[in-house]
Design a protein around this motif. Structure first.
Motif, PDB file in Angstrom:
ATOM      1  N   ALA A  31       0.596  -1.314   0.202  1.00  0.00           N
ATOM      2  CA  ALA A  31       0.226  -0.171  -0.276  1.00  0.00           C
ATOM      3  C   ALA A  31       0.565   1.258  -0.229  1.00  0.00           C
ATOM      4  O   ALA A  31       0.165   2.613  -0.106  1.00  0.00           O
ATOM      5  N   GLU A  32       1.948   1.391  -0.668  1.00  0.00           N
ATOM      6  CA  GLU A  32       2.545   2.228  -0.689  1.00  0.00           C
ATOM      7  C   GLU A  32       2.124   3.970  -1.269  1.00  0.00           C
ATOM      8  O   GLU A  32       2.818   4.765  -0.773  1.00  0.00           O
ATOM      9  N   ASP A  33       1.823   3.243  -2.746  1.00  0.00           N
ATOM     10  CA  ASP A  33       1.670   5.039  -3.018  1.00  0.00           C
ATOM     11  C   ASP A  33      -0.218   5.089  -2.948  1.00  0.00           C
ATOM     12  O   ASP A  33      -0.554   6.293  -2.689  1.00  0.00           O
ATOM     13  N   HIS A  34      -0.363   4.889  -1.590  1.00  0.00           N
ATOM     14  CA  HIS A  34      -1.737   4.609  -0.785  1.00  0.00           C
ATOM     15  C   HIS A  34      -1.381   5.522   0.160  1.00  0.00           C
ATOM     16  O   HIS A  34      -2.433   7.213   0.498  1.00  0.00           O
ATOM     17  N   TRP A  35      -0.135   6.183   0.568  1.00  0.00           N
ATOM     18  CA  TRP A  35      -0.055   7.207   1.605  1.00  0.00           C
ATOM     19  C   TRP A  35       0.418   8.024   1.103  1.00  0.00           C
ATOM     20  O   TRP A  35      -0.113   9.216   1.543  1.00  0.00           O
ATOM     21  N   LEU A  36       0.703   8.440  -0.397  1.00  0.00           N
ATOM     22  CA  LEU A  36       0.638   9.923  -0.827  1.00  0.00           C
ATOM     23  C   LEU A  36      -0.910   9.970  -1.266  1.00  0.00           C
ATOM     24  O   LEU A  36      -1.188  11.517  -1.113  1.00  0.00           O
ATOM     25  N   VAL A  37      -2.071   8.788  -2.184  1.00  0.00           N
ATOM     26  CA  VAL A  37      -3.183   8.934  -2.130  1.00  0.00           C
ATOM     27  C   VAL A  37      -4.202  10.257  -0.533  1.00  0.00           C
ATOM     28  O   VAL A  37      -4.556  10.948  -0.503  1.00  0.00           O
ATOM     29  N   ALA A  38      -3.705   9.229   0.430  1.00  0.00           N
ATOM     30  CA  ALA A  38      -4.340   9.934   1.716  1.00  0.00           C
ATOM     31  C   ALA A  38      -3.528  11.240   2.019  1.00  0.00           C
ATOM     32  O   ALA A  38      -4.427  12.196   2.718  1.00  0.00           O
ATOM     33  N   GLU A  39      -2.926  11.544   2.143  1.00  0.00           N
ATOM     34  CA  GLU A  39      -2.115  13.087   2.437  1.00  0.00           C
ATOM     35  C   GLU A  39      -3.123  13.851   1.847  1.00  0.00           C
ATOM     36  O   GLU A  39      -2.597  15.128   2.215  1.00  0.00           O
ATOM     37  N   LEU A  40      -2.890  13.747   0.141  1.00  0.00           N
ATOM     38  CA  LEU A  40      -3.288  14.763  -0.721  1.00  0.00           C
ATOM     39  C   LEU A  40      -4.822  14.700  -0.002  1.00  0.00           C
ATOM     40  O   LEU A  40      -5.181  15.869  -0.188  1.00  0.00           O
ATOM     41  N   LEU A  41      -5.582  13.919   0.249  1.00  0.00           N
ATOM     42  CA  LEU A  41      -6.802  14.227   0.542  1.00  0.00           C
ATOM     43  C   LEU A  41      -6.878  14.741   2.010  1.00  0.00           C
ATOM     44  O   LEU A  41      -8.205  15.293   1.666  1.00  0.00           O
ATOM     45  N   ILE A  42      -6.136  13.813   2.811  1.00  0.00           N
ATOM     46  CA  ILE A  42      -6.453  15.004   4.299  1.00  0.00           C
ATOM     47  C   ILE A  42      -5.864  16.378   4.218  1.00  0.00           C
ATOM     48  O   ILE A  42      -5.956  17.236   5.358  1.00  0.00           O
ATOM     49  N   GLN A  43      -4.952  16.688   3.362  1.00  0.00           N
ATOM     50  CA  GLN A  43      -3.504  17.934   4.116  1.00  0.00           C
ATOM     51  C   GLN A  43      -3.806  18.576   2.799  1.00  0.00           C
ATOM     52  O   GLN A  43      -4.007  19.915   3.195  1.00  0.00           O
ATOM     53  N   HIS A  44      -4.451  18.338   1.523  1.00  0.00           N
ATOM     54  CA  HIS A  44      -4.138  18.741   0.219  1.00  0.00           C
ATOM     55  C   HIS A  44      -5.780  18.965  -0.740  1.00  0.00           C
ATOM     56  O   HIS A  44      -5.065  19.163  -1.690  1.00  0.00           O
TER      57      HIS A  44
END
Length: 821
Positions: A31-44
Motif C-alpha cells: 500500500a505504498e502509493d496509498h500514503w500519497l493519496v491519503a496525505e493529499l486527500l487529508i492535507q491538500h
C-alpha cells in the motif's frame, strides 16, 4: 481499509499528478502509493479535484504482489501503519501537524515536537547511534528522547522559538558544517525545509532521521555543496532535488565559482579549532645571550668526516636556555702523525666543512692555528718561558694550538671542548651555564669541569675541589681566562726540544703551587661523555650512541664514568609496548608544523598510545628542541635523531621492526609536517582494530586539492595505479611489515625514496586479511614540495616500477602451492 475491507481501498492507480509536482511517498512493503493519496486527500484537498465520471483504471486486489503481501502479513500491517499516520494528519490526537514526509509525521503536542516515524523508516541500530551522537549538540540539533510504539519509533524534544530559513548566510553554513565535522556526523538531506534559524542567529537542523549519518567525506562534500548552491545560486529546494546529482562530480564542483574556497575554509577552521585543544609547552627559544662566555670547539684533521655532525650536536645541545656571546671553531693545522690515530687526517676537507658551518650559522668564527715556527715559539715563551718550535708535547698532545685558541677569545670566560665530546641533556631548561659561572666566581677558582653522567634522580652535587686540585678539564670545561692569563709562565720543561707537560697538567702544577682550584660537580640534568678513538671507526654505532646520550639516556653501568666504555649491545632505544603507536618522521620541519603535528597528538581523547619520533638528520637546529615539546608524552615516546640522512624506508623499518614490541600493535604513520584532523583518531583506530582490521586507512584533507576525495580499492590495487591505498592516514599491524621482505621496498637494491607511500602500502594491503577504509577526515596532508612536470614524470616512472613488482598476493599463492604435497 485498515480493517481489510476492499471496498474502502484508496484508488491510488487512479491518481493523476502534474509533472514536477514534487509529491513523494515513503517506501512501504504494501500500500505504498496509498500514503500519497491519503496525505493529499487529508492535507491538500483544496489543491486537487475528484473526478467521478472519467473511467481511468480498473483497480483490482487480485494481483501477484497483493497475494504475496497477504502471505507475508504485509497487507494489513502496511494499511494499519497508514491509518495511524492518517489520524495524525487529520488531527485526531488534538496535535497540530507541523509537517510530514516520506518517513514521518511531525506534530506539536503539549509543548513538545513529536516526530512519528513510519514503520521501518528508521532501524533500531540507527536509532541507537543517533541516541549516542545527539548529545551536547544544542543548538545545532535538538536533543530528542526516543520511544518505540507498535514497531515504529517516535522522538520528542521541547519546542523552541525559531524561524523558517528563506536565505542561508555564509558564516552560519560554515559554523554548522564545522560542528558536523567535530561531531563526526553528516546531514545528507540539506535543504531549506530541514533547517530553522534561531532567534539569536544560527542554524538548527531539525530533520533528525536516517539521513543524519556517521561522517562520510563524500556525503559531507555533497552536503556542503547543497548548502552552497542554495545560498549562492538561489536554487529552490525543488530545484535542488532535481539537480542534486550534479553536485557529486568533482569537476562540476570545481567549476562552481567560490565553492572550493568555501569548502576549504570550513576544513581549515575545523582544523584550527581541533589543534587549539592540544596543549604543548612553549617552543624553547634561546633568546638570551650570555655576553661573558664564548664557546670554543677544538678540532684536528682526523675530525674532518664528523666535524659537521659533531659541531651541530655540541652547539644544538649547549645553546639552551642561553646562547653564547660567540661560537668559535679552532682547527689545528697539524697534519700528523696523530696520537691514538683512528683515521687518515684530511685537513683540506676539514677546512671546507668548517667554512660551510660558518656560512650556515652554526659557528661565528673559524680559526686555523699557526704553523709558523716563530709564532709557535712565541706562544711557548708566553706560556712556559721556554724556547720550542714544537706544537705538541712529547706524548703527541697538542699544546700551542689550544693555548693560541684561548688567546683569540674576546670574553672573560670560555667553555672549551674537544669536537668529539657527546653532550647529554635531560632538561633543556636547565641553566647549566649559570651554575658553572656561579661556581667559578670564587676567587681561588680557575675553572669548572663539565659534569659527567650521574643517575637521573640523583641530587645536585656542589662544585668543589681540594686546594690545588683538580686537573683542568681539557675535554670539556669552563675557564676564567682573566685568571688563567695571569698565571704564566706555567711550570714546564723540554725534552728533546718538546714540552714535557701538556698545558692542563702544567696548569695543575701551578694550581698546587699557588693554592688554586678547578672544580667538579654539577646537576645530573646536563653532562658529557667522551668516546675513545676506538669507537670512531664505526660511524653508524657512534651516531646511535650520540643520539641516546643527547637525550640523557645512558646505561646504568655508564653512570659516574666520563669515558664511553659500555658495550654497544647495551645502548638501545626504549621499546614501545603500546597497542597503538604513531610513527612520526620528518626532516628540517618548520617549528610551526612541528607544533601543529604534536598538538594534534596531544588533543586526542584517547591518550593511551605510544610515539616513535624519527628526525632524519635535520640541520636547521629545530631537532634539538624536540625533547622539550615531547614532555606531554613522557613515558610513552621514543625519539630517534639521526646524525646522517637515512631516508623514509630505513627510518620506518627501524621504528616498526626494532622499537615496536608487539606483533599485533598498530603502527600509524604520521609525517611531522602533517597533522591529525580530529580528536577521535585514536578512538576510531582502536575501534576498527578491535573489529578485526589489520590495515586501516582514513580520508585526508589536502589544502592544495580541497575538493579531492579518495576511494581506496583493496581488491585490484596494482591494476588501478595503486588504488589510492597510499593515502594518509595510513596504519597497519606490525606483523605485516615484519613479514615483508626488504626487496619489496627496494628498486635496484636501493631503498625507494620517492613514492614511498605507494611502495610501502601496496604490498601491505595485499598481505592484509581485512583492510578497512574510514571515510572520515582524520588527516591533514600538506605537501611540502612543489611539483613540476619533470618531477611528476619521474615520480610516475617510480610508481610504474613499483606497480610492476610481483604482487604479494601472487607470491603468497605461489608459496602456498609449492608447500602442497
Amino acid at each position: 481499509m485498515a480493517r481489510g475491507e476492499s471496498e474502502a481501498e484508496l484508488p491510488s492507480c487512479n491518481l493523476l499528478l502534474a509533472t514536477h509536482a514534487g509529491w513523494r511517498y515513503p517506501w512501504q512493503p504494501s500500500a505504498e502509493d496509498h500514503w500519497l493519496v491519503a496525505e493529499l486527500l487529508i492535507q491538500h484537498a483544496r489543491e486537487g479535484a475528484i473526478l467521478t465520471e472519467p473511467f481511468y483504471t480498473d483497480y483490482t486486489l487480485k494481483g501477484a504482489m497483493t497475494r504475496l503481501n497477504h502471505r507475508q502479513a504485509r497487507y494489513l500491517s502496511g494499511r494499519r501503519a497508514l491509518f495511524r499516520v492518517a489520524q495524525a494528519w487529520a488531527g485526531k490526537s488534538g496535535a497540530a501537524v507541523l509537517g510530514s514526509g516520506r518517513e514521518s509525521v511531525v506534530t506539536l503536542e503539549g509543548g513538545d515536537v513529536c516526530k512519528r516515524f513510519h514503520q521501518d523508516a528508521v532501524t533500531d541500530e540507527h536509532v541507537q547511534w543517533l541516541r549516542q551522537v545527539l548529545r551536547d549538540v544544542m543548538p545545532y540539533f535538538p536533543e530528542p528522547s526516543w520511544q518505540k510504539e507498535d514497531d515504529a519509533w517516535t522522538l520528542r524534544y521541547p519546542w523552541f522559538e525559531t524561524d523558517p530559513v528563506e536565505r542561508f548566510e555564509l558564516d552560519e553554513l560554515r559554523e554548522f558544517f564545522g560542528f558536523c565535522l567535530r561531531k563526526n556526523l553528516v546531514c545528507a538531506n540539506v535543504n531549506r525545509a530541514n533547517f530553522r534559524r534561531r532567534r539569536e542567529g544560527g542554524l538548527t537542523y531539525v530533520d533528525i532521521s536516517k539521513d543524519v549519518l556517521p561522517m562520510n567525506v563524500d556525503y559531507f562534500r555533497d552536503a556542503c555543496a547543497r548548502g552552497y548552491v542554495l545560498m549562492s545560486c538561489g536554487w529552490t529546494d525543488d530545484e535542488l532535488r532535481r539537480r542534486s546529482k550534479e553536485l557529486r562530480d568533482e569537476a562540476a564542483l570545481r567549476s562552481l565559482a567560490g565553492f572550493d574556497e568555501f569548502y576549504s575554509s570550513i576544513l581549515h577552521e575545523h582544523a584550527r579549532q581541533q589543534w587549539a585543544t592540544g596543549v604543548l609547552p612553549a617552543w624553547l627559544v634561546a633568546d638570551k645571550v650570555e655576553p661573558n662566555v664564548t664557546l670554543l670547539i677544538k678540532a684536528c684533521a682526523m675530525d674532518a668526516a664528523t666535524l659537521a655532525v659533531q659541531v651541530r650536536h655540541i652547539v644544538g645541545q649547549l645553546e639552551h636556555p642561553r646562547r653564547f656571546a660567540e661560537r668559535v671553531l679552532v682547527l689545528d693545522s697539524f697534519r700528523g702523525p696523530f696520537l691514538r690515530q683512528h683515521c687518515e687526517g684530511d685537513l683540506s676537507r676539514l677546512l671546507d666543512e668548517a667554512e660551510q658551518l660558518r656560512k650556515t650559522g652554526w659557528v661565528d668564527r673559524v680559526l686555523v692555528t699557526p704553523d709558523d715556527p716563530q709564532a709557535i715559539a712565541a706562544i711557548n715563551r708566553r706560556w712556559f718561558n721556554v724556547t720550542s718550535v714544537r706544537t705538541h708535547c712529547v706524548r703527541g698532545v697538542p699544546v700551542a694550538p689550544q693555548l693560541w685558541g684561548f688567546e683569540q677569545v674576546r670574553t672573560r670566560y670560555v667553555l672549551q671542548c674537544d669536537v668529539d665530546v657527546l653532550i647529554g641533556r635531560r632538561d633543556l631548561g636547565h641553566d647549566y651555564l649559570a651554575d658553572m659561572l656561579a661556581a667559578v666566581s670564587t676567587p681561588d677558582v680557575l675553572g669548572v669541569a663539565f659534569n659527567i653522567p650521574h643517575a637521573p634522580d640523583s641530587a645536585f652535587q656542589s662544585y668543589d675541589a681540594p686546594t690545588g686540585e683538580f686537573v683542568p678539564e681539557v675535554r670539556c670545561g669552563l675557564l676564567d681566562l682573566e685568571r688563567v692569563f695571569a698565571c704564566p709562565p706555567l711550570p714546564n720543561e723540554l725534552t728533546d726540544g718538546r714540552l714535557k707537560q701538556t698545558w692542563y697538567r702544567s696548569l695543575q702544577r701551578h694550581q698546587q703551587q699557588h693554592n688554586l682550584r678547578t672544580l667538579r660537580g654539577g646537576d645530573p640534568r646536563t653532562f658529557y661523555l667522551h668516546p675513545p678513538n676506538s669507537w670512531k671507526r664505526d660511524s653508524e654505532l657512534l651516531d646511535h650512541v650520540r643520539d641516546l646520550v643527547s637525550q640523557g639516556r645512558v646505561p646504568p653501568a655508564q653512570i659516574g664514568k666520563w669515558d664511553l666504555f659500555v658495550p654497544p649491545v647495551n645502548w638501545n632505544y626504549e621499546p614501545r609496548h603500546e597497542s597503538v603507536v604513531f610513527v612520526v618522521k620528518g626532516r628540517n620541519t618548520p617549528v610551526s608544523k612541528i607544533e601543529r603535528c604534536l598538538r594534534s597528538l596531544a588533543m586526542q581523547d584517547d591518550q593511551s598510545f605510544g610515539i616513535i619520533l624519527v628526525d632524519d638528520a635535520s640541520d636547521n637546529g629545530n631537532a634539538f628542541a624536540l625533547p622539550h615539546l615531547l614532555q606531554p608524552f613522557a613515558g610513552r615516546c621514543t625519539m630517534v635523531r639521526r646524525s646522517r640522512r637515512h631516508g623514509y624506508m630505513p627510518n620506518t623499518l627501524l621504528a616498526v621492526r626494532n622499537i615496536i614490541s608487539s606483533p599485533d600493535a598498530l603502527a600509524v604513520v604520521l609525517d611531522l609536517d602533517d597533522a591529525l584532523l580530529h580528536r577521535s583518531v585514536v578512538t576510531r583506530l582502536r575501534q576498527t582494530v578491535a573489529e578485526g582490521a589489520d590495515v586501516v586507512l582514513a580520508a585526508m584533507f589536502r589544502p592544495d586539492k580541497p575538493l579531492k576525495v579518495y576511494h581506496p580499492d583493496f581488491v585490484a590495487t596494482r591494476e588501478k595505479w595503486g588504488g589510492d591505498v597510499w593515502i594518509h592516514l595510513r596504519s597497519f599491524r606490525k606483523r605485516l611489515l615484519d613479514s615483508l621482505p626488504d626487496e619489496d621496498l627496494q628498486l635496484d637494491g636501493e631503498w625507494i625514496e620517492d613514492c614511498e607511500d605507494y611502495a610501502l602500502m601496496i604490498p601491505l594491503v595485499e598481505m592484509a586479511s581485512r583492510p578497512v577504509y574510514l571515510p572520515e577526515y582524520l588527516y591533514f596532508y600538506e605537501r611540502s614540495k612543489a611539483t613540476t612536470p619533470e618531477l611528476r614524470s619521474a615520480r610516475d616512472e617510480v610508481i610504474r616500477r613499483v606497480l610492476t613488482k610481483p604482487s604479494r598476493r601472487t607470491v603468497a599463492s605461489e608459496l602456498g602451492a609449492e608447500a602442497k604435497p
